[in-house]
Design a protein around this motif. Structure first.
Motif, PDB file in Angstrom:
ATOM      1  N   ASP A 172      -8.404   7.291   6.539  1.00  0.00           N
ATOM      2  CA  ASP A 172      -7.025   7.419   7.001  1.00  0.00           C
ATOM      3  C   ASP A 172      -6.119   7.168   5.800  1.00  0.00           C
ATOM      4  O   ASP A 172      -5.850   6.028   5.424  1.00  0.00           O
ATOM      5  CB  ASP A 172      -6.731   6.430   8.126  1.00  0.00           C
ATOM      6  N   THR A 173      -5.653   8.240   5.187  1.00  0.00           N
ATOM      7  CA  THR A 173      -4.850   8.132   3.975  1.00  0.00           C
ATOM      8  C   THR A 173      -3.463   7.552   4.245  1.00  0.00           C
ATOM      9  O   THR A 173      -2.757   7.187   3.305  1.00  0.00           O
ATOM     10  CB  THR A 173      -4.726   9.494   3.271  1.00  0.00           C
ATOM     11  N   ASN A 174      -3.086   7.465   5.503  1.00  0.00           N
ATOM     12  CA  ASN A 174      -1.792   6.855   5.843  1.00  0.00           C
ATOM     13  C   ASN A 174      -1.822   5.338   5.740  1.00  0.00           C
ATOM     14  O   ASN A 174      -0.766   4.711   5.619  1.00  0.00           O
ATOM     15  CB  ASN A 174      -1.354   7.263   7.249  1.00  0.00           C
ATOM     16  N   VAL A 175      -3.010   4.742   5.826  1.00  0.00           N
ATOM     17  CA  VAL A 175      -3.100   3.276   5.758  1.00  0.00           C
ATOM     18  C   VAL A 175      -3.888   2.776   4.551  1.00  0.00           C
ATOM     19  O   VAL A 175      -3.821   1.596   4.221  1.00  0.00           O
ATOM     20  CB  VAL A 175      -3.682   2.669   7.067  1.00  0.00           C
ATOM     21  N   CYS A 176      -4.611   3.663   3.864  1.00  0.00           N
ATOM     22  CA  CYS A 176      -5.365   3.247   2.676  1.00  0.00           C
ATOM     23  C   CYS A 176      -4.385   2.829   1.586  1.00  0.00           C
ATOM     24  O   CYS A 176      -3.422   3.536   1.283  1.00  0.00           O
ATOM     25  CB  CYS A 176      -6.238   4.392   2.171  1.00  0.00           C
ATOM     26  N   THR A 177      -4.652   1.662   1.002  1.00  0.00           N
ATOM     27  CA  THR A 177      -3.800   1.172  -0.079  1.00  0.00           C
ATOM     28  C   THR A 177      -4.584   1.016  -1.384  1.00  0.00           C
ATOM     29  O   THR A 177      -4.084   0.420  -2.339  1.00  0.00           O
ATOM     30  CB  THR A 177      -3.136  -0.165   0.309  1.00  0.00           C
ATOM     31  N   HIS A 198      -7.384  -0.696  -2.250  1.00  0.00           N
ATOM     32  CA  HIS A 198      -7.932  -1.987  -2.674  1.00  0.00           C
ATOM     33  C   HIS A 198      -9.242  -1.816  -3.444  1.00  0.00           C
ATOM     34  O   HIS A 198      -9.563  -2.618  -4.304  1.00  0.00           O
ATOM     35  CB  HIS A 198      -8.173  -2.902  -1.471  1.00  0.00           C
ATOM     36  N   CYS A 234     -13.131  -3.037   4.809  1.00  0.00           N
ATOM     37  CA  CYS A 234     -11.873  -2.409   4.396  1.00  0.00           C
ATOM     38  C   CYS A 234     -10.705  -3.250   4.907  1.00  0.00           C
ATOM     39  O   CYS A 234     -10.544  -3.433   6.116  1.00  0.00           O
ATOM     40  CB  CYS A 234     -11.766  -0.988   4.939  1.00  0.00           C
ATOM     41  N   PRO A 235      -9.869  -3.785   4.010  1.00  0.00           N
ATOM     42  CA  PRO A 235      -8.792  -4.684   4.431  1.00  0.00           C
ATOM     43  C   PRO A 235      -7.707  -4.009   5.267  1.00  0.00           C
ATOM     44  O   PRO A 235      -6.989  -4.690   5.996  1.00  0.00           O
ATOM     45  CB  PRO A 235      -8.221  -5.230   3.127  1.00  0.00           C
ATOM     46  N   THR A 236      -7.588  -2.695   5.185  1.00  0.00           N
ATOM     47  CA  THR A 236      -6.564  -2.000   5.966  1.00  0.00           C
ATOM     48  C   THR A 236      -7.160  -1.172   7.099  1.00  0.00           C
ATOM     49  O   THR A 236      -6.442  -0.450   7.775  1.00  0.00           O
ATOM     50  CB  THR A 236      -5.709  -1.080   5.062  1.00  0.00           C
ATOM     51  N   GLN A 237      -8.466  -1.271   7.286  1.00  0.00           N
ATOM     52  CA  GLN A 237      -9.185  -0.523   8.331  1.00  0.00           C
ATOM     53  C   GLN A 237      -8.933   0.989   8.216  1.00  0.00           C
ATOM     54  O   GLN A 237      -8.750   1.675   9.200  1.00  0.00           O
ATOM     55  CB  GLN A 237      -8.825  -1.045   9.715  1.00  0.00           C
ATOM     56  N   ALA A 238      -8.936   1.471   6.970  1.00  0.00           N
ATOM     57  CA  ALA A 238      -8.684   2.882   6.700  1.00  0.00           C
ATOM     58  C   ALA A 238      -9.929   3.744   6.826  1.00  0.00           C
ATOM     59  O   ALA A 238      -9.828   4.961   6.805  1.00  0.00           O
ATOM     60  CB  ALA A 238      -8.084   3.051   5.314  1.00  0.00           C
TER      61      ALA A 238
END
Length: 63
Positions: free
Chosen positions: A6-11, A13, A54-58
């Protein structure tokens, strides 16, 4: 088996890249991309670990 990012939530890390750099790579855009999509059942545990950590659940594993 397929990995969805999910590229909208991947940051970017890079936790997944740390687990499997042969599969995941943080690009210059700061988002994780797949280096390879040739997964086997032998890869499943590492892929599940990448999804779980994954810290952002991406990441999502399908199949």
């Amino acid at each position: 088996m397929k990995i969805h990012i999910d590229t909208n939530v991947c940051t970017g890390h890079g936790v997944c890249e740390g687990i499997r750099p042969d599969i995941f790579e943080v690009g210059d855009d700061g988002i994780v991309h797949l280096v390879s999509e040739d997964f086997t059942e032998d890869d499943r545990q590492d892929l599940e670990d990448a999804v779980d950590q994954c810290p952002t659940q991406a990441l999502r594993l399908e199949g």
